[in-house]
Design an enzyme around this catalytic site. Structure first.
Site, PDB file in Angstrom:
ATOM      1  N   CYS A   1       0.843  -1.195   0.000  1.00 54.23           N
ATOM      2  CA  CYS A   1       0.000   0.000   0.000  1.00 54.23           C
ATOM      3  C   CYS A   1       0.882   1.250   0.000  1.00 54.23           C
ATOM      4  O   CYS A   1       2.000   1.234   0.475  1.00 54.23           O
ATOM      5  CB  CYS A   1      -0.962   0.072   1.183  1.00 54.23           C
ATOM      6  SG  CYS A   1      -2.130  -1.276   1.317  1.00 54.23           S
TER       7      CYS A   1
ATOM      8  N   ARG B   1       5.593  -0.570  -4.408  1.00 57.07           N
ATOM      9  CA  ARG B   1       5.172  -1.217  -3.166  1.00 57.07           C
ATOM     10  C   ARG B   1       4.165  -2.350  -3.402  1.00 57.07           C
ATOM     11  O   ARG B   1       3.907  -3.151  -2.509  1.00 57.07           O
ATOM     12  CB  ARG B   1       4.571  -0.174  -2.214  1.00 57.07           C
ATOM     13  CG  ARG B   1       5.579   0.868  -1.767  1.00 57.07           C
ATOM     14  CD  ARG B   1       4.928   1.959  -0.938  1.00 57.07           C
ATOM     15  NE  ARG B   1       4.497   1.487   0.365  1.00 57.07           N
ATOM     16  CZ  ARG B   1       5.281   1.404   1.428  1.00 57.07           C
ATOM     17  NH1 ARG B   1       6.556   1.729   1.343  1.00 57.07           N
ATOM     18  NH2 ARG B   1       4.811   0.989   2.581  1.00 57.07           N
TER      19      ARG B   1
ATOM     20  N   TRP C   1      -3.344  -2.550  -1.485  1.00 60.04           N
ATOM     21  CA  TRP C   1      -3.096  -3.975  -1.654  1.00 60.04           C
ATOM     22  C   TRP C   1      -4.138  -4.687  -0.804  1.00 60.04           C
ATOM     23  O   TRP C   1      -4.157  -4.551   0.412  1.00 60.04           O
ATOM     24  CB  TRP C   1      -1.684  -4.327  -1.194  1.00 60.04           C
ATOM     25  CG  TRP C   1      -1.198  -5.673  -1.617  1.00 60.04           C
ATOM     26  CD1 TRP C   1      -0.590  -6.013  -2.791  1.00 60.04           C
ATOM     27  CD2 TRP C   1      -1.242  -6.885  -0.838  1.00 60.04           C
ATOM     28  NE1 TRP C   1      -0.256  -7.347  -2.794  1.00 60.04           N
ATOM     29  CE2 TRP C   1      -0.645  -7.908  -1.617  1.00 60.04           C
ATOM     30  CE3 TRP C   1      -1.735  -7.203   0.435  1.00 60.04           C
ATOM     31  CZ2 TRP C   1      -0.516  -9.217  -1.158  1.00 60.04           C
ATOM     32  CZ3 TRP C   1      -1.614  -8.517   0.885  1.00 60.04           C
ATOM     33  CH2 TRP C   1      -1.018  -9.508   0.097  1.00 60.04           C
TER      34      TRP C   1
ATOM     35  N   ASN D   1      -2.963   2.370   5.458  1.00 61.16           N
ATOM     36  CA  ASN D   1      -2.148   1.170   5.239  1.00 61.16           C
ATOM     37  C   ASN D   1      -2.186   0.337   6.505  1.00 61.16           C
ATOM     38  O   ASN D   1      -2.111   0.889   7.603  1.00 61.16           O
ATOM     39  CB  ASN D   1      -0.687   1.535   4.943  1.00 61.16           C
ATOM     40  CG  ASN D   1      -0.502   2.263   3.642  1.00 61.16           C
ATOM     41  OD1 ASN D   1      -1.430   2.389   2.852  1.00 61.16           O
ATOM     42  ND2 ASN D   1       0.702   2.752   3.409  1.00 61.16           N
TER      43      ASN D   1
ATOM     44  N   LYS E   1      13.477 -15.673  -7.793  1.00 61.02           N
ATOM     45  CA  LYS E   1      13.401 -14.603  -8.798  1.00 61.02           C
ATOM     46  C   LYS E   1      12.526 -15.031  -9.971  1.00 61.02           C
ATOM     47  O   LYS E   1      11.714 -14.258 -10.463  1.00 61.02           O
ATOM     48  CB  LYS E   1      14.807 -14.240  -9.310  1.00 61.02           C
ATOM     49  CG  LYS E   1      15.625 -13.440  -8.347  1.00 61.02           C
ATOM     50  CD  LYS E   1      15.162 -12.017  -8.242  1.00 61.02           C
ATOM     51  CE  LYS E   1      14.832 -11.525  -6.890  1.00 61.02           C
ATOM     52  NZ  LYS E   1      14.631 -12.206  -5.731  1.00 61.02           N
TER      53      LYS E   1
END
Length: 615
Positions: A2, A27, A75, A101, A492
């Site tokens: 967020c 983010r 989020w 948040n 990754k």
């Protein structure tokens, strides 16, 4: 996760807030929204599921000359990503607006009580509960906004960074934090509010970082007042001069932040040891270590707590610390450590690793370790972050802002810091010979040149990526120091390409995973000349005999593995202990190119956030 942006001053708020939200896209988020309050007294809100660019399109009708605004990237936690659940949220009266948040854990009983009082709710969020709780307190006790926010926050359980605006007090924004970062940029007759300093770095270099359980009333033409939420005591604002610059948070001509950050590794590794490593004099000087040397030397063991990529850096450090210093090391997921009633004593040293310095689970692990009497040392990248303040001592990595969600330069700079700590302790304990000690110092000093050489594999990595971009599974194998690199390489690939990948110690293949090997399975083997080379060759032969497609990372000039592999990526030679700093580079490049070829959003992978500030 967020992102919060707020502005109050003399400029137009809309472009500042929108640009700020774009700076915080790293983010991770799934929806976005904005609130503007104009001179005519109109409070306008626009919000949408999707990206900030979608918000820009949707908010064309509300753009005005308003000089007060708040924006948010969400989020999803409570409630699915949609327009209604997006922030900002309004109170029932329409007077209060909030962006938030974090998580309010006791929102359900609060919501039930507010419903009894006649409040209604349109979203599934805990945030709408909080804004109505503030409104209820404000009305019931006839309080000003700041006091109402304070009283309400003393009733909630959870984590938060909030901005609250009241149309009846149009010259102020009330902010507060607990467990989620919040910075206030201080300009001339203007204030900026954000989750970090990146949204306002071009406007001011002065920032105040709220501590946990602090709140502030940000008012025009009045001094900033910061108070403790619990006891209402005043706090003297500490204004920091920002070291970040605009160039660091721009792409600089690269297609993606991730690629830029991969290519920054030679310089940031050098920045990380600059002033600390003096190879010719045989000196490593780190204030956080020197000031607490006896704590390290008298430790019964070292506990390393971290999450994700930082946990992998901790695994590399376990090998390095135990070999160099002969101190026992345990590496724990911070998220598990805090819940399993671990045995911790005052003879333990706990090293907490985090790129952002705000990782919620790692912060909780730090607090637990401190309660048990352990000495806690932080390794993080963000100056002034929560972990840097909560730990007894620590060391910054000096990687500079890492915008790409998938961490790259943070990993190598964390290993660099941890290696220097281990070398300093080995010197003090006499556990490395003088010749080995000097050799490692000299090798570490030239690692940036070898990383630069490893980056020359970029085009070859792209060619290999073309061949394997449509794979559905992938295995990564390594031994010793490079087993954690296999884990990191697999992470990754998962993070940014959405290909299922797993990392294993190469010797574990025959204990189960070898059943997966067929002609469709790419297997990436980390096989540098140093270390367990002959053993890895045997593992490769096992894969080859089962028709697996082998991509090997090898030392330049390798012949034996080259003959067995379908593809090789050559890297410069270095010692086994320092090899993770080199072997990880082609794995980062390979993941990056596979993700790009698959059309993935490399810098903002789905469902992920850069800074995980809630459990």
């Amino acid at each position: 996760m967020c992102g919060i942006v707020g502005y109050i001053g003399h400029r137009e708020a809309y472009p500042i807030v929108i640009k700020g939200l774009k700076r915080l896209e790293y983010r991770g988020y799934d929806s976005a929204g904005i609130m503007l309050f104009d001179k005519e007294g109109d409070l306008k809100i626009s919000k949408t599921k999707g990206k900030v660019v979608d918000l820009e399109e949707k908010s064309k009708d509300i753009i005005s000359s308003a000089t007060i605004g708040m924006g948010h990237t969400r989020w999803a936690t409570h409630g699915v990503p949609n327009d209604v659940n997006s922030h900002p949220h309004l109170s029932n009266s329409g007077n209060l607006a909030i962006i938030h948040n974090g998580i309010i854990e006791n929102y359900e009983p609060l919501k039930k009580e507010l419903i009894k009082r006649g409040y209604t709710f349109t979203s599934d969020t805990d945030t709408e509960v909080l804004v109505n709780l503030i409104e209820d307190v404000k009305k019931k006790d006839n309080l000003k906004l700041g006091k109402a926010v304070q009283v309400a926050l003393n009733q909630v359980v959870g984590a938060y960074a909030i901005c609250v605006f009241d149309r009846e007090k149009p010259d102020e924004i009330v902010v507060a934090r607990l467990g989620s970062p919040l910075a206030i940029g201080v300009g001339k007759d203007e204030f900026f509010i954000a989750s970090d300093a990146s949204p306002f770095i071009e406007y001011t270099s002065n920032a105040i970082y709220l501590e946990d359980e602090e709140m502030a009333v940000v008012r025009l033409h009045k001094p900033l007042k910061i108070r403790k939420i619990k006891d209402d005591s005043l706090v003297d604002p500490y204004i920091q001069e920002l070291k970040m610059n605009l160039e660091q948070i721009e792409k600089g001509g690269y297609e993606h932040f991730m690629l830029k950050e991969i290519y920054e590794q030679p310089s940031v590794i050098k920045d990380t040891y600059r002033g600390r490593l003096h190879a010719n004099e045989g000196i490593i000087q780190m204030a956080g270590v020197e000031d607490n040397l006896e704590k390290f030397l008298n430790a019964d063991r070292i506990l390393i707590v971290a999450c994700g990529t930082s946990w992998h850096a901790g695994l590399v450090a376990e090998y390095i610390f135990e070999e160099f210093t002969r101190i026992p090391v345990e590496v724990e997921y911070a998220s598990e450590f805090r819940y399993r009633n671990p045995i911790i004593s005052s003879k333990d040293v706990v090293i907490a690793i985090s790129q952002s310095g705000e990782t919620a689970d790692t912060l909780a692990a730090i607090k637990l370790a401190k309660e048990k009497g352990a000495f806690v040392f932080g390794v993080c990248n963000v100056v002034g972050s929560s972990i840097s303040r909560e730990t007894h001592a620590g060391a910054y990595t000096h990687a500079g802002p890492e915008i790409g969600v998938a961490s790259t330069k943070a990993f190598t700079t964390q290993i660099t810091v941890l290696t220097m700590i281990a070398l300093r302790l080995s010197k003090a304990k006499g556990t490395l010979s003088n010749s080995d000690y000097f050799r490692y110092l000299q090798e570490l000093e030239i690692i940036p040149e070898k990383v630069q050489e490893a980056l020359l594999t970029n085009n070859h990595a792209r060619e290999i990526a073309e061949k394997f971009k449509d794979s559905t599974n992938c295995l990564y194998l390594g031994r010793g120091y490079n087993f954690p690199v296999a884990l990191e390489g697999a992470l990754k690939l998962k993070e940014i390409s959405y290909i299922h990948a797993e990392g294993y110690p190469a010797a574990e293949m025959k204990h189960g995973p070898i059943a997966l090997i067929d002609e469709q399975m790419p297997v990436i083997v980390i096989a540098p000349k140093q270390g367990h080379y002959d053993k890895v060759v045997s593992n490769i032969q096992e894969i080859k005999s089962r028709s697996g497609k082998i991509i090997a990372v090898v030392t330049k000039g390798d012949v034996q593995v080259k003959e067995l592999s379908d593809h090789i990526i050559e890297i410069p030679e270095t010692s086994d202990a320092l090899s993770p700093l080199i072997t990880t580079i082609p794995l980062q490049l390979l993941s990056y190119h596979i993700a790009v070829l698959r059309g993935c959003n490399v810098d903002q992978p789905r469902n992920l956030a850069k800074s995980v500030t809630v459990e």
